[in-house]
Enzyme design. Structure first.
Site, PDB file in Angstrom:
ATOM      1  N   GLY A   1       0.818  -1.211   0.000  1.00 11.17           N
ATOM      2  CA  GLY A   1       0.000   0.000   0.000  1.00 11.17           C
ATOM      3  C   GLY A   1       0.850   1.259   0.000  1.00 11.17           C
TER       4      GLY A   1
ATOM      5  N   HIS B   1       2.471   4.740  -4.893  1.00  7.95           N
ATOM      6  CA  HIS B   1       3.064   5.913  -5.544  1.00  7.95           C
ATOM      7  C   HIS B   1       3.299   5.557  -7.013  1.00  7.95           C
ATOM      8  CE1 HIS B   1       6.680   3.535  -5.178  1.00  7.95           C
ATOM      9  NE2 HIS B   1       6.576   3.537  -3.854  1.00  7.95           N
TER      10      HIS B   1
ATOM     11  N   GLY C   1       5.762   4.534  -8.600  1.00  4.65           N
ATOM     12  CA  GLY C   1       6.453   3.254  -8.830  1.00  4.65           C
ATOM     13  C   GLY C   1       5.431   2.125  -8.925  1.00  4.65           C
ATOM     14  N   HIS C   2       4.479   2.128  -7.981  1.00  8.26           N
ATOM     15  CA  HIS C   2       3.438   1.083  -7.996  1.00  8.26           C
ATOM     16  C   HIS C   2       2.538   1.227  -9.227  1.00  8.26           C
ATOM     17  CE1 HIS C   2       4.133   1.353  -3.497  1.00  8.26           C
ATOM     18  NE2 HIS C   2       4.352   0.074  -3.740  1.00  8.26           N
TER      19      HIS C   2
ATOM     20  N   ASP D   1      13.804  -2.677  -5.603  1.00  8.53           N
ATOM     21  CA  ASP D   1      14.100  -3.714  -4.613  1.00  8.53           C
ATOM     22  C   ASP D   1      14.792  -4.866  -5.344  1.00  8.53           C
ATOM     23  OD1 ASP D   1      12.725  -2.520  -2.252  1.00  8.53           O
ATOM     24  OD2 ASP D   1      11.031  -2.608  -3.602  1.00  8.53           O
TER      25      ASP D   1
ATOM     26  N   ARG E   1       8.492   4.941   1.799  1.00  3.93           N
ATOM     27  CA  ARG E   1       9.181   5.494   2.982  1.00  3.93           C
ATOM     28  C   ARG E   1       9.665   6.933   2.763  1.00  3.93           C
ATOM     29  NH1 ARG E   1      10.705  -0.249   3.627  1.00  3.93           N
ATOM     30  NH2 ARG E   1       9.846  -0.901   5.627  1.00  3.93           N
TER      31      ARG E   1
END
Ligand code: PAF
Length: 284
Positions: free
Chosen positions: A31, A34, A36-37, A150, A187
């Site tokens: 969740g 942003h 990126g998602h 990641d 983050r």
């Protein structure tokens, strides 16, 4: 678009979608979505006919002193972004739905998880691969989408899928960056103005590394030293690691001979950030 917290509902919807001959895409997230998602959602919508986004802040991948409780949660904004992106189903289970009893069965990828982030986050990747294995078994996607930011997670998940013969493809999508280069991360919300400036040093260090490689540098020690100098120029940045690793085995490279991942993890005050680039000497 439908939102459900129930595994049984997901299974029903997926059965129907499969009967309709649809190709299923899964974007696993925690969740606080942003750009990126949304780039992962875009890739999934392009490649699949029925896209599921899972939103679950997975407790088993957080260490005891990590930010599980503070991790940003905003289901309203997330669902708006998903609806806009063409998602069919959001799966937002609570902890009891995913872990109805104390977990005894873990999916653990060895070796690939001992270096880089694994060194400072013991148990983190075991939590990631365990929850992804559960999500893959619940949704049974044809393709699951993850971000290159990641990098270690992506490689570990690919290996878990291969080693356990799961019938799906893993697609890794490029890192999405803010205009000034900072990698998108949920983050980043923790950063105040000064920390936001300091956080940019991760990208600056990686940009310098790429430039050095383009100019002929091959020694990891030399590249890492230059990156550390940049990262240490701000008092608020504490470097966790700067590494040059093989993109398949994640083993440390003394010299870049072909492809390499140059990766960095650092704390900007209390916020842990990671970023990486891939360099390929055949594509310079
Ligand atoms: O990258 C993430 O957001 C998480 O690690 C993932 C893959 C959703 C598993 O909880």
């Amino acid at each position: 678009m439908e939102i459900t917290g129930k595994i049984a509902t997901v299974r029903k919807r997926i059965e129907q979608a499969r009967r309709d001959g649809k190709r299923i895409g899964l974007v696993p997230t925690m969740g606080a979505l942003h750009a990126g998602h949304t780039s992962l959602i875009d890739a999934a919508v392009q490649a699949c006919d029925y896209v599921v986004v899972s939103i679950f802040v997975n407790p088993t991948q957080f260490g005891p002193n990590e930010d599980l409780d503070e991790y940003p949660r905003d289901i309203e904004v997330d669902s708006r972004l998903c609806a806009k992106g063409g998602v069919e189903l959001i799966f937002v289970p609570d902890v009891d739905e995913m872990y109805p009893s104390p977990n005894m069965t873990w999916v653990n990828v060895e070796e690939l998880t001992t270096g880089l982030c694994g060194r400072n986050r013991p148990g983190h990747f075991r939590g990631v691969t365990t929850v992804c294995n559960k999500l893959f078994n619940i949704v049974r996607p044809d393709i699951a989408f993850f971000g290159q930011k990641d990098a270690q997670q992506a490689i570990v998940i690919k290996r878990m899928v291969a080693d356990t013969n799961l019938p799906l493809e893993i697609e890794i999508c490029p890192t999405v960056r803010e205009k000034d280069g900072l990698a998108m991360s949920s983050r980043n919300r923790y950063l105040d103005d000064q920390q936001r400036k300091d956080a940019l040093l991760l990208y600056k260090a990686l940009t310098r590394a790429r430039q050095m490689v383009q100019q002929g540098a091959r020694s990891s020690r030399e590249i890492i030293a230059a990156m550390n100098e940049i990262l240490q120029s701000a008092a608020g940045v504490a470097v966790e690691y700067v590494s040059v690793v093989d993109p398949e085995t994640l083993s440390e490279l003394d010299t870049i001979t072909e492809r390499a991942i140059i990766a960095v993890a650092a704390r900007v005050k209390t916020t842990r950030l990671i970023d990486n680039i891939i360099v390929d000497l055949n594509k310079q």
